[in-house]
Write an enzyme that holds these catalytic residues in place. Structure first.
Site, PDB file in Angstrom:
ATOM      1  N   ASN A   1       0.837  -1.202   0.000  1.00 46.83           N
ATOM      2  CA  ASN A   1       0.000   0.000   0.000  1.00 46.83           C
ATOM      3  C   ASN A   1       0.871   1.252   0.000  1.00 46.83           C
ATOM      4  O   ASN A   1       1.951   1.284   0.583  1.00 46.83           O
ATOM      5  CB  ASN A   1      -1.043  -0.014   1.131  1.00 46.83           C
ATOM      6  CG  ASN A   1      -0.491  -0.205   2.517  1.00 46.83           C
ATOM      7  OD1 ASN A   1       0.524  -0.860   2.707  1.00 46.83           O
ATOM      8  ND2 ASN A   1      -1.165   0.349   3.497  1.00 46.83           N
TER       9      ASN A   1
ATOM     10  N   GLU B   1       0.249   5.272   0.579  1.00 39.57           N
ATOM     11  CA  GLU B   1      -0.682   6.333   0.972  1.00 39.57           C
ATOM     12  C   GLU B   1      -0.167   7.695   0.514  1.00 39.57           C
ATOM     13  O   GLU B   1       0.974   7.826   0.053  1.00 39.57           O
ATOM     14  CB  GLU B   1      -0.890   6.297   2.484  1.00 39.57           C
ATOM     15  CG  GLU B   1      -1.601   5.018   2.920  1.00 39.57           C
ATOM     16  CD  GLU B   1      -1.850   4.948   4.419  1.00 39.57           C
ATOM     17  OE1 GLU B   1      -2.609   4.053   4.823  1.00 39.57           O
ATOM     18  OE2 GLU B   1      -1.294   5.759   5.181  1.00 39.57           O
TER      19      GLU B   1
ATOM     20  N   CYS C   1      -4.029   0.685  -2.759  1.00 39.27           N
ATOM     21  CA  CYS C   1      -3.953  -0.559  -1.987  1.00 39.27           C
ATOM     22  C   CYS C   1      -2.797  -1.436  -2.491  1.00 39.27           C
ATOM     23  O   CYS C   1      -2.363  -1.316  -3.639  1.00 39.27           O
ATOM     24  CB  CYS C   1      -5.245  -1.356  -2.141  1.00 39.27           C
ATOM     25  SG  CYS C   1      -6.707  -0.570  -1.440  1.00 39.27           S
TER      26      CYS C   1
ATOM     27  N   GLU D   1      -2.926  -4.547  -3.259  1.00 42.32           N
ATOM     28  CA  GLU D   1      -3.364  -5.412  -4.359  1.00 42.32           C
ATOM     29  C   GLU D   1      -3.294  -4.672  -5.689  1.00 42.32           C
ATOM     30  O   GLU D   1      -2.829  -5.215  -6.697  1.00 42.32           O
ATOM     31  CB  GLU D   1      -4.794  -5.909  -4.114  1.00 42.32           C
ATOM     32  CG  GLU D   1      -4.954  -6.752  -2.863  1.00 42.32           C
ATOM     33  CD  GLU D   1      -5.342  -5.921  -1.636  1.00 42.32           C
ATOM     34  OE1 GLU D   1      -4.859  -4.776  -1.478  1.00 42.32           O
ATOM     35  OE2 GLU D   1      -6.140  -6.441  -0.831  1.00 42.32           O
TER      36      GLU D   1
ATOM     37  N   CYS E   1     -10.239  -5.140  -0.334  1.00 47.99           N
ATOM     38  CA  CYS E   1     -11.405  -4.262  -0.269  1.00 47.99           C
ATOM     39  C   CYS E   1     -12.254  -4.453  -1.532  1.00 47.99           C
ATOM     40  O   CYS E   1     -11.839  -5.123  -2.480  1.00 47.99           O
ATOM     41  CB  CYS E   1     -10.955  -2.805  -0.136  1.00 47.99           C
ATOM     42  SG  CYS E   1     -10.309  -2.077  -1.652  1.00 47.99           S
TER      43      CYS E   1
ATOM     44  N   CYS F   1     -10.510  -3.466  -4.807  1.00 48.34           N
ATOM     45  CA  CYS F   1      -9.478  -4.418  -5.222  1.00 48.34           C
ATOM     46  C   CYS F   1     -10.100  -5.701  -5.746  1.00 48.34           C
ATOM     47  O   CYS F   1      -9.580  -6.315  -6.673  1.00 48.34           O
ATOM     48  CB  CYS F   1      -8.524  -4.711  -4.071  1.00 48.34           C
ATOM     49  SG  CYS F   1      -7.396  -3.337  -3.768  1.00 48.34           S
TER      50      CYS F   1
END
Ligand SMILES: [Zn+2]
Length: 142
Positions: free
Chosen positions: A43, A45, A54, A56, A95, A98
């Site tokens: 990830n 940010e 993310c 993924e 999520c 993803c």
């Protein structure tokens, strides 16, 4: 040692390179191709929160460059708080966004994709597939 163990270790290594100063929740991901090639992601940010990516999605972007999304067969995700110790936690699942991104690779290949969701230690895991996680996926035809 199960067959996913080397990939779990790769995802754990990727997790160490997460950039998550805001959530302090570090996630790593390993994506395996049909021929065993592995692409990694973590990830990432941003101070502008909505720009965060993310693990993924990060790994799928690397997979597209390394071997093409149509060759993706398995995805491993590991995650937990940055300050997690050696004690096992709860497995992290992709999520909704993803799941849709993983589905895109499944649709391209015509194959389901195995997903192994793990805690930060890799000891707690759930093995599933994208079809199980996103049964009524939005697709090109929609
Ligand atoms: Zn996600």
């Amino acid at each position: 040692m199960n067959k996913a163990a080397p990939l779990i270790e790769a995802a754990k290594a990727a997790r160490k390179r997460a950039y998550a100063p805001y959530s302090q929740f570090h996630v790593g991901c390993a994506v395996e191709s049909a021929d065993g090639t592995v692409a990694l992601g973590a990830n990432m940010e941003n101070a502008c929160y909505r720009l965060g990516v993310c693990a993924e999605q990060s790994a799928l972007a690397a997979a597209q460059q390394a071997f093409g999304l149509e060759k993706v067969r398995r995805l491993i995700v590991v995650g937990g708080p940055a300050d997690s110790g050696e004690e096992a936690g709860a497995p992290v699942t992709p999520c909704g966004g993803c799941r849709q991104a993983i589905q895109e690779a499944a649709a391209l290949s015509g194959h389901d994709i195995e997903i192994v969701c793990c805690d930060h230690t890799g000891e707690q895991s759930i093995t599933t597939t994208i079809r199980e996680l996103l049964p009524a996926a939005f697709s090109l035809g929609d």
